[in-house]
Structure formats: C-alpha cells, structure tokens
Design a protein around this motif. Structure first.
Motif, short mmCIF file in Angstrom:
data_model
loop_
_atom_site.label_atom_id
_atom_site.label_comp_id
_atom_site.label_asym_id
_atom_site.label_seq_id
_atom_site.Cartn_x
_atom_site.Cartn_y
_atom_site.Cartn_z
N ILE A 149 0.95 -1.13 -0.16
CA ILE A 149 0.02 0.37 0.09
C ILE A 149 0.85 1.18 0.03
O ILE A 149 1.87 1.30 0.72
N ARG A 150 0.58 1.91 -1.00
CA ARG A 150 1.44 3.45 -0.96
C ARG A 150 0.68 4.60 -0.71
O ARG A 150 -0.31 4.79 -1.46
N HIS A 151 1.10 5.30 0.37
CA HIS A 151 0.61 6.54 0.46
C HIS A 151 1.19 7.65 -0.38
O HIS A 151 2.59 7.65 -0.43
N PRO A 152 0.70 8.41 -1.15
CA PRO A 152 1.29 9.44 -2.27
C PRO A 152 2.09 10.46 -1.45
O PRO A 152 3.29 10.78 -1.94
N THR A 153 2.03 10.81 -0.07
CA THR A 153 2.71 11.73 0.66
C THR A 153 2.82 11.13 2.10
O THR A 153 2.10 10.02 2.44
N ASN A 154 3.91 11.27 2.85
CA ASN A 154 3.99 10.75 4.24
C ASN A 154 2.84 11.54 5.15
O ASN A 154 2.64 12.67 5.34
N ARG A 155 2.07 10.57 5.48
CA ARG A 155 0.86 10.84 6.49
C ARG A 155 1.08 10.44 8.00
O ARG A 155 0.23 11.11 8.74
N GLY A 156 2.35 9.46 8.07
CA GLY A 156 2.54 9.59 9.60
C GLY A 156 2.58 7.95 10.07
O GLY A 156 1.68 7.14 9.21
N TYR A 157 3.17 7.75 10.72
CA TYR A 157 3.30 6.46 11.53
C TYR A 157 2.10 5.61 11.89
O TYR A 157 1.82 4.75 11.35
N GLY A 158 1.28 6.50 12.57
CA GLY A 158 -0.17 5.91 12.85
C GLY A 158 -1.01 5.72 11.66
O GLY A 158 -1.84 4.56 11.72
N ALA A 159 -0.73 6.59 10.67
CA ALA A 159 -1.56 6.48 9.52
C ALA A 159 -1.14 5.19 8.80
O ALA A 159 -2.16 4.40 8.03
N ALA A 160 0.11 4.80 8.81
CA ALA A 160 0.66 3.74 7.99
C ALA A 160 0.03 2.45 8.80
O ALA A 160 -0.44 1.32 8.07
N LEU A 161 0.15 2.42 10.27
CA LEU A 161 -0.64 1.32 11.00
C LEU A 161 -1.97 1.02 10.76
O LEU A 161 -2.59 0.01 10.52
N LYS A 162 -2.67 2.20 10.42
CA LYS A 162 -4.09 2.26 10.24
C LYS A 162 -4.65 1.77 8.95
O LYS A 162 -5.40 0.91 8.94
N SER A 163 -3.55 1.91 7.93
CA SER A 163 -3.79 1.12 6.37
C SER A 163 -3.77 -0.03 6.79
O SER A 163 -4.49 -1.08 6.09
N ALA A 164 -2.55 -0.66 7.51
CA ALA A 164 -2.57 -2.06 7.77
C ALA A 164 -3.41 -2.77 8.53
O ALA A 164 -4.01 -3.98 8.21
N PHE A 165 -4.12 -2.08 9.76
CA PHE A 165 -5.27 -2.64 10.26
C PHE A 165 -6.52 -2.96 9.22
O PHE A 165 -7.04 -4.11 9.30
N ASP A 166 -6.76 -1.95 8.33
CA ASP A 166 -7.85 -2.05 7.37
C ASP A 166 -7.54 -2.93 6.52
O ASP A 166 -8.54 -3.70 6.05
N TYR A 167 -6.29 -3.39 6.17
CA TYR A 167 -5.91 -4.21 4.98
C TYR A 167 -6.17 -5.55 5.73
O TYR A 167 -6.68 -6.48 5.11
N THR A 168 -5.75 -5.77 7.02
CA THR A 168 -6.13 -7.02 7.62
C THR A 168 -7.52 -7.20 7.81
O THR A 168 -7.71 -8.52 7.61
N LEU A 169 -8.35 -6.32 8.13
CA LEU A 169 -9.57 -6.74 8.26
C LEU A 169 -10.35 -7.14 6.95
O LEU A 169 -11.29 -8.01 6.64
N ALA A 170 -9.95 -6.33 5.84
CA ALA A 170 -10.67 -6.51 4.61
C ALA A 170 -10.17 -7.67 4.11
O ALA A 170 -11.03 -8.32 3.10
N ASN A 171 -9.22 -8.21 4.15
CA ASN A 171 -8.55 -9.70 3.78
C ASN A 171 -8.75 -10.66 4.32
O ASN A 171 -8.20 -11.86 4.13
N GLY A 172 -9.49 -10.64 5.21
CA GLY A 172 -9.72 -11.92 6.31
C GLY A 172 -8.67 -12.58 7.02
O GLY A 172 -8.76 -13.79 7.38
N PHE A 173 -7.71 -11.66 7.52
CA PHE A 173 -6.72 -12.33 8.26
C PHE A 173 -7.33 -12.56 9.74
O PHE A 173 -7.88 -11.84 10.15
N ALA A 174 -6.56 -13.46 10.48
CA ALA A 174 -6.94 -13.63 11.74
C ALA A 174 -6.29 -12.68 12.79
O ALA A 174 -6.62 -12.53 13.77
N GLY A 175 -5.18 -12.18 12.24
CA GLY A 175 -4.52 -11.02 12.94
C GLY A 175 -3.46 -10.44 12.13
O GLY A 175 -3.10 -11.05 11.15
N VAL A 176 -2.54 -9.57 12.80
CA VAL A 176 -1.44 -8.86 12.16
C VAL A 176 -0.42 -8.68 13.24
O VAL A 176 -0.59 -8.24 14.25
#
Length: 250
Positions: free
Chosen positions: A58-85
């Motif tokens: 997942i690429r953010h076009p600009t630097n949004r911050g550490y928390g924003a990157a983790l938020k994207s990872a959390f959303d991806y985890t939920l959207a793709n049916g993983f048991a956890g991250v």
C-alpha cells in the motif's frame, strides 16, 4: 493454514532504502503473508519495493505518519480476512524471527505488545536518555489511569487479533498513535500481554516532526493525545454518573 488462521506481517516504511530488502528477506522466512505500507518514501525505497514479488504494497502518495501507516495495515487485515496482524518496523530494530512467538501468544490475548524493558538481553543497546524518560513517564501514567501493567508503551512490535482490531478506531496518525491505542484498548477491556524483545536502537536521531523533536513539547503532546481520547470516549458514553470507572478516567 486454514483461511481463518492466516496471519499478516505488516511493516510501516518511510525512507528505509538502506534496510528494506534485508529486513523483508528476513520477514519472508517467518511469515507467508507480508504487507508493506510505504508512507510516501522519496529515497528510492518505493523503487526497491516495486521489484519484489513476495509482498503486498500500500503506498501513501505523501508521508501521512506512523499511525496512518498502521491504520492502513489494520484496514487491510480486516478487509482480507486475516486472523490478525503482527506489526514491526523496517529499520532493523525488530527481529523478524520473533514473529511466530508473537502469533502464538496472541492466540490467548487480544494484543501482544513488545517490551524492551521487560527483560535484559545480552547486547542490549542503551536507549537515548530523553526517549527513555518519556517512555517511562507516559507508561507510568497510562498504568495509573487505566490499571494496566505495561513496561513499554511505545514499542511498535505487536500482534493484534482480528477481534481486537474490530474494537479500535485509530485517528491519531503520528507517533502518538500507541497512546490512543492504549486508551481504546483499556476502554474495550482487551486482554493485553507483553513479550520481551531486545533493545536495539539504530535510529538514535529519530525525526518526530518539527517542534515534536523537542522532548518537553513531545511529552506535552503525548499527554494531550491521551486526554483528548479520554474526553472523546467520555462524551461518547454519555457519562452522567461520574462514579462510573470510565468517566473517572477523564
């Protein structure tokens, strides 16, 4: 591994061209599913990532911050049916070989949080004094406010079960994201355990962003993030009876 047992390893990355290939090569030995959140890198990291075929990006076009990157990872985890991250940094401070241990511990806990101060490992680095002071101060305050027993409130090496992510609503996109996390986790009464990890400091001069590079300003900001989240939760729960434990937090 059954579909509902799949775990994701996720790495927030910003300008880590020096380390990224070596770290991802190590992660791939211990995780079958890897996500990199490239938070607007400009140093050649993006080009290196594009050459790999063993990761999702997942690429953010600009630097949004550490928390924003983790938020994207959390959303991806939920959207793709993983048991956890399992989240870990890409600068060499976290050892990928510990990923399976985090997953194992998360089978009986909602959040497994790495701690650099729970146990001393041979070869541990000495942390920068001001960062150690802030960590200890904030950790003490969080434990006192919420009845937790943390020894390290900022370590980014963590495992989150899917059910825990579903209870979180992360809106703090900077380095203070873990503080919002702890307020929400305590409010949701999530089971939190710590896992000892080595203390490895390669980035002694971390850039927290503008005025936040000043230790006192950063400490004040962290306290403001905690209080803002407390106020938000109190308002959301319609705390009329101030004897309620949750209301007392604020």
């Amino acid at each position: 591994m059954p579909q509902d047992e799949r775990w994701l390893a996720a790495l927030p990355i910003f300008n880590e061209v020096q380390y990224v290939d070596r770290i991802l090569d190590q992660v791939s030995q211990f995780a079958s599913n890897i996500l990199v959140v490239d938070d607007g890198s400009t140093d050649g990291t993006s080009e290196k990532l594009a050459q790999r075929r063993d990761i999702a990006i997942i690429r953010h076009p600009t630097n949004r911050g550490y928390g924003a990157a983790l938020k994207s990872a959390f959303d991806y985890t939920l959207a793709n049916g993983f048991a956890g991250v399992v989240t870990l940094d890409a600068d060499g401070q976290h050892q990928p070989k510990r990923i399976p241990a985090f997953i194992d511990m998360a089978r009986t806990a909602d959040i497994v949080s790495g701690s650099r101060y729970l146990h001393h490992f041979d070869g541990d680095d000495a942390p920068p004094e001001e960062r150690l002071f802030i960590n200890r101060r904030i950790t003490m305050d969080i434990n006192r406010k919420f009845g937790l027993q943390l020894t390290d409130s900022f370590c980014g090496f963590k495992a989150y079960r899917r059910s825990a992510l579903e209870r979180l609503d992360i809106t703090e996109f900077g380095y203070a994201m873990p503080l919002q996390l702890w307020v929400q986790a305590a409010n949701a009464e999530l089971e939190i355990v710590e896992m000892a990890v080595p203390l490895i400091y390669l980035d002694l001069e971390r850039n927290f962003g503008g005025s936040l590079n000043h230790a006192e300003t950063r400490l004040n900001h962290y306290n403001e993030v905690i209080q803002t989240e407390l106020d938000r939760l109190a308002a959301a729960s319609d705390c009329v009876d101030r004897s309620d434990d949750h209301c007392q937090w604020s």
